[in-house]
Design an enzyme around this catalytic site. Structure first.
Site, PDB file in Angstrom:
ATOM      1  N   LYS A 175       0.886  -1.208   0.078  1.00 28.90           N
ATOM      2  CA  LYS A 175      -0.008   0.046   0.021  1.00 28.90           C
ATOM      3  C   LYS A 175       0.967   1.162  -0.134  1.00 28.90           C
ATOM      4  O   LYS A 175       1.612   1.576   0.941  1.00 28.90           O
ATOM      5  CB  LYS A 175      -0.857   0.035   1.133  1.00 28.90           C
ATOM      6  CG  LYS A 175      -1.899   1.066   1.347  1.00 28.90           C
ATOM      7  CD  LYS A 175      -2.439   1.448   2.685  1.00 28.90           C
ATOM      8  CE  LYS A 175      -1.943   2.690   3.278  1.00 28.90           C
ATOM      9  NZ  LYS A 175      -1.800   3.708   2.501  1.00 28.90           N
ATOM     10  N   GLU A 250       9.320   0.926  11.504  1.00 30.58           N
ATOM     11  CA  GLU A 250      10.305   2.071  11.566  1.00 30.58           C
ATOM     12  C   GLU A 250       9.742   3.342  11.748  1.00 30.58           C
ATOM     13  O   GLU A 250       8.943   3.731  10.783  1.00 30.58           O
ATOM     14  CB  GLU A 250      11.053   1.901  10.067  1.00 30.58           C
ATOM     15  CG  GLU A 250      12.567   2.474  10.103  1.00 30.58           C
ATOM     16  CD  GLU A 250      12.361   4.158  10.100  1.00 30.58           C
ATOM     17  OE1 GLU A 250      12.575   4.791  11.272  1.00 30.58           O
ATOM     18  OE2 GLU A 250      12.346   4.759   8.962  1.00 30.58           O
ATOM     19  N   CYS A 284      12.905  10.859   8.559  1.00 27.88           N
ATOM     20  CA  CYS A 284      12.961  10.419  10.028  1.00 27.88           C
ATOM     21  C   CYS A 284      14.032  10.793  10.798  1.00 27.88           C
ATOM     22  O   CYS A 284      14.322  10.588  11.633  1.00 27.88           O
ATOM     23  CB  CYS A 284      12.577   8.879   9.906  1.00 27.88           C
ATOM     24  SG  CYS A 284      11.381   8.221   8.937  1.00 27.88           S
ATOM     25  N   GLU A 385       8.604  14.897  17.349  1.00 28.51           N
ATOM     26  CA  GLU A 385       8.890  14.745  16.004  1.00 28.51           C
ATOM     27  C   GLU A 385       7.929  15.774  15.370  1.00 28.51           C
ATOM     28  O   GLU A 385       6.859  15.980  15.482  1.00 28.51           O
ATOM     29  CB  GLU A 385       8.815  13.520  15.540  1.00 28.51           C
ATOM     30  CG  GLU A 385       9.254  13.561  13.991  1.00 28.51           C
ATOM     31  CD  GLU A 385       9.294  12.061  13.463  1.00 28.51           C
ATOM     32  OE1 GLU A 385       8.063  11.334  13.542  1.00 28.51           O
ATOM     33  OE2 GLU A 385      10.142  11.764  12.861  1.00 28.51           O
TER      34      GLU A 385
HETATM   35  C1  UN1 Z   1      13.561   8.181   6.364  1.00 27.53           C
HETATM   36  O1  UN1 Z   1      13.563   9.223   6.518  1.00 27.53           O
HETATM   37  O2  UN1 Z   1      12.401   7.521   6.656  1.00 27.53           O
HETATM   38  O3  UN1 Z   1      19.504   8.384   5.781  1.00 27.53           O
HETATM   39  C2  UN1 Z   1      14.662   7.434   5.381  1.00 27.53           C
HETATM   40  C3  UN1 Z   1      18.679   9.272   5.279  1.00 27.53           C
HETATM   41  C4  UN1 Z   1      18.152   8.256   3.803  1.00 27.53           C
HETATM   42  C5  UN1 Z   1      16.781   7.697   4.339  1.00 27.53           C
HETATM   43  C6  UN1 Z   1      15.817   8.309   5.303  1.00 27.53           C
HETATM   44  N1  UN1 Z   1      18.936   7.421   3.023  1.00 27.53           N
HETATM   45  O4  UN1 Z   1      18.294  10.120   5.356  1.00 27.53           O
END
Ligand code: UN1
Length: 495
Positions: A175, A250, A284, A385
């Site tokens: 999805k 994650e 993230c 966050e």
């Molecule tokens: C994310 O923000 O979920 O290390 C992944 C990084 C990228 C991946 C981020 N290669 O910022």
């Protein structure tokens, strides 16, 4: 009327059972419709899972290196289509073109890495404690993988999930995020062209509630992989837990860069700008806390604000722009709400702090890069966050205090230290409570062949990326073979 896209189930493009579609629009120019995508429901998930389950019967028996060859072809096709994929990704997600090129490249790397891994899904053969008996292990696929992807890495994160799942012998139902369905649509087209048999990959477009939850709760999805918020992750873990499913999560980050007074400040400055405002802060791994040693605090802030002033906001398709829009209106409201909270908590707003519709920006969800100083550890802008271009700056007096501040956080994804001092660098590597630690580099920029994930509320102990993602998508099996021709009782006959 804009083009309509369909679900892909069992090797066919099919209408959603609801007959209902939604518009996918460009966040830099809300007038531009990228396409209409299905608002699917449980019936569509049921069909997709049934197709995946059927395809699994044969796919699991295809030798892994042969599955790997298809992955290589997928990578090659993505290389050929890289520019087009990147441009379309910028149109649907907003981040600047150099970043969407990087996002596609991360998927290409993941495909080629998966091909390599297909020839080395190592499993140890270990001596038995009994004579004329042996034991060995093997890794087997799990079945149907339910994959739920976020919008901030429209290609790389679906690739992180789909490619290892498929190369391991699973079939998948994915999805895509409702904000970025087109990129996954295009990837799946290439995956079909590369020769994936019908039913190995299935896409069901739609919302988390109508499509995501039915995927998690379907009795025939055996492993779930989700990237997104902590609240949704918790809900998925609870639902998956009821069925004793393997669930890999994650989730968020509140990543900090700590700058010591001996650091190369120009290098640190470039890293902070890239980490905090790259992808408009919507990673993230984005840098959202900046810890500055008191000896360099004022000077570094001055340099930082000078740089932030010069960041060019705008349509990501224009090469000279540095920062694109936020993903949608809701995200503008969330980010702005945090800015209001920061102000009311007593943090000092140094720059930014508002959306902007100036000039060419009038039709997009643009938000000015924002920096707060005088942030304290009890503030929500320090702890939560934000997922936007907001940087919270805190002052510290020495390494020990900086370490305590950095670790005072419910998340543990990424962190960074800038220092020329080996002792601090080594202690940071050991003591920062995050799954990824950078020394003299920003908090973003993980490479596809290393484990990716974090401590605390960032996840539930799994690691995507690298060789560790193959732990998520395979099951261990132990085989004992007795060739003594008699009954031998372990723990009894050999003592
Ligand atoms: C994310 O923000 O979920 O290390 C992944 C990084 C990228 C991946 C981020 N290669 O910022």
């Amino acid at each position: 009327m804009s083009e309509r896209y369909l679900n892909y189930i069992g090797g066919k493009w099919v209408e959603p059972s609801t007959g209902d579609y939604y518009e996918n629009r460009n966040p830099a120019n809300w007038d531009e419709v990228i396409g209409e995508f299905p608002r699917s429901a449980k019936d569509d998930v049921d069909q997709a899972v049934a197709a995946a389950k059927k395809a699994y019967k044969d796919w699991r028996l295809v030798p892994a290196p042969m599955r790997g060859l298809i992955l290589r072809r997928i990578g090659e096709l993505m290389v050929e289509h890289k520019e087009e994929l990147a441009k379309d990704m910028t149109r649907e997600m907003g981040k600047v073109i150099k970043e969407t090129r990087g996002d596609v490249q991360e998927s290409i790397d993941t495909a080629f890495y998966a091909e390599g891994e297909s020839r080395r899904l190592f499993a140890p053969h270990v001596p038995s404690e009994l004579p004329n008996k042996t034991g060995y292990t093997m890794r087997v696929p799990i079945g149907v993988a339910g994959l739920i992807a976020p919008w901030n890495f429209p290609s790389a994160i679906p690739a992180w999930k789909m490619f290892p799942a498929i190369v391991s012998g699973n079939t998948v139902v994915i999805k895509p995020a409702t904000d970025t369905p087109y990129t996954v649509y295009k990837m799946v087209q290439l995956m079909i062209e590369a020769g994936l048999p019908p039913g190995v990959v299935n896409i069901v477009f739609g919302s988390g509630t109508k499509v995501g939850i039915p995927i998690v709760e379907h009795k025939d999805t055996n492993v779930i992989s989700f990237t997104g918020s902590v609240d949704v992750g918790r809900d998925i873990a609870e639902r998956g837990g009821k069925y004793l499913k393997k669930v890999s999560l994650e989730l968020g980050g509140k990543n900090a860069v700590m700058i010591m007074d001996d650091a190369n400040s120009e290098l640190a400055l470039d890293g902070v700008i890239w980490g905090a405002f790259g992808t408009t802060g919507q990673r993230c791994t984005a840098t959202s806390r900046l810890l500055l040693h008191e000896n360099i605090h004022d000077k570094f802030l001055e340099m930082l604000i000078d740089k932030v002033k010069n960041l060019r906001l705008g349509d990501g398709l224009i090469e000279s722009n540095d920062v694109g829009p936020l993903i949608n209106e809701k995200q503008v409201k969330t980010v702005h709400n945090y800015v209001e909270i920061g102000k009311s908590e007593g943090a000092k707003l140094l720059i930014g702090g508002e959306p902007t519709t100036e000039g060419d920006l009038s039709k997009g969800w643009f938000y000015k890069p924002t920096v707060f100083s005088d942030v304290t550890q009890d503030m929500r802008i320090f702890q939560e966050e934000i997922f936007g271009p907001v940087l919270s700056v805190v002052k510290f007096a020495n390494f020990e205090e900086g370490l305590q501040i950095l670790n005072n956080c419910e998340y543990g994804l990424s962190s960074s230290i800038y220092t020329e001092n080996l002792l601090y660098a080594m202690q940071a590597a050991r003591d920062f409570e995050t799954g990824i630690v950078y020394v003299n580099a920003p908090t973003i920029g993980a490479e596809c062949h290393f484990p990716f994930g974090g401590f605390k509320n960032t996840g539930n102990g799994h690691r995507e990326g690298g060789w560790t993602v193959y732990e998520i998508f395979t099951e261990w099996k132990t085989i004992y073979i007795e060739y003594s021709g008699k009954l031998q009782r372990a723990q009894i006959d050999n003592v």
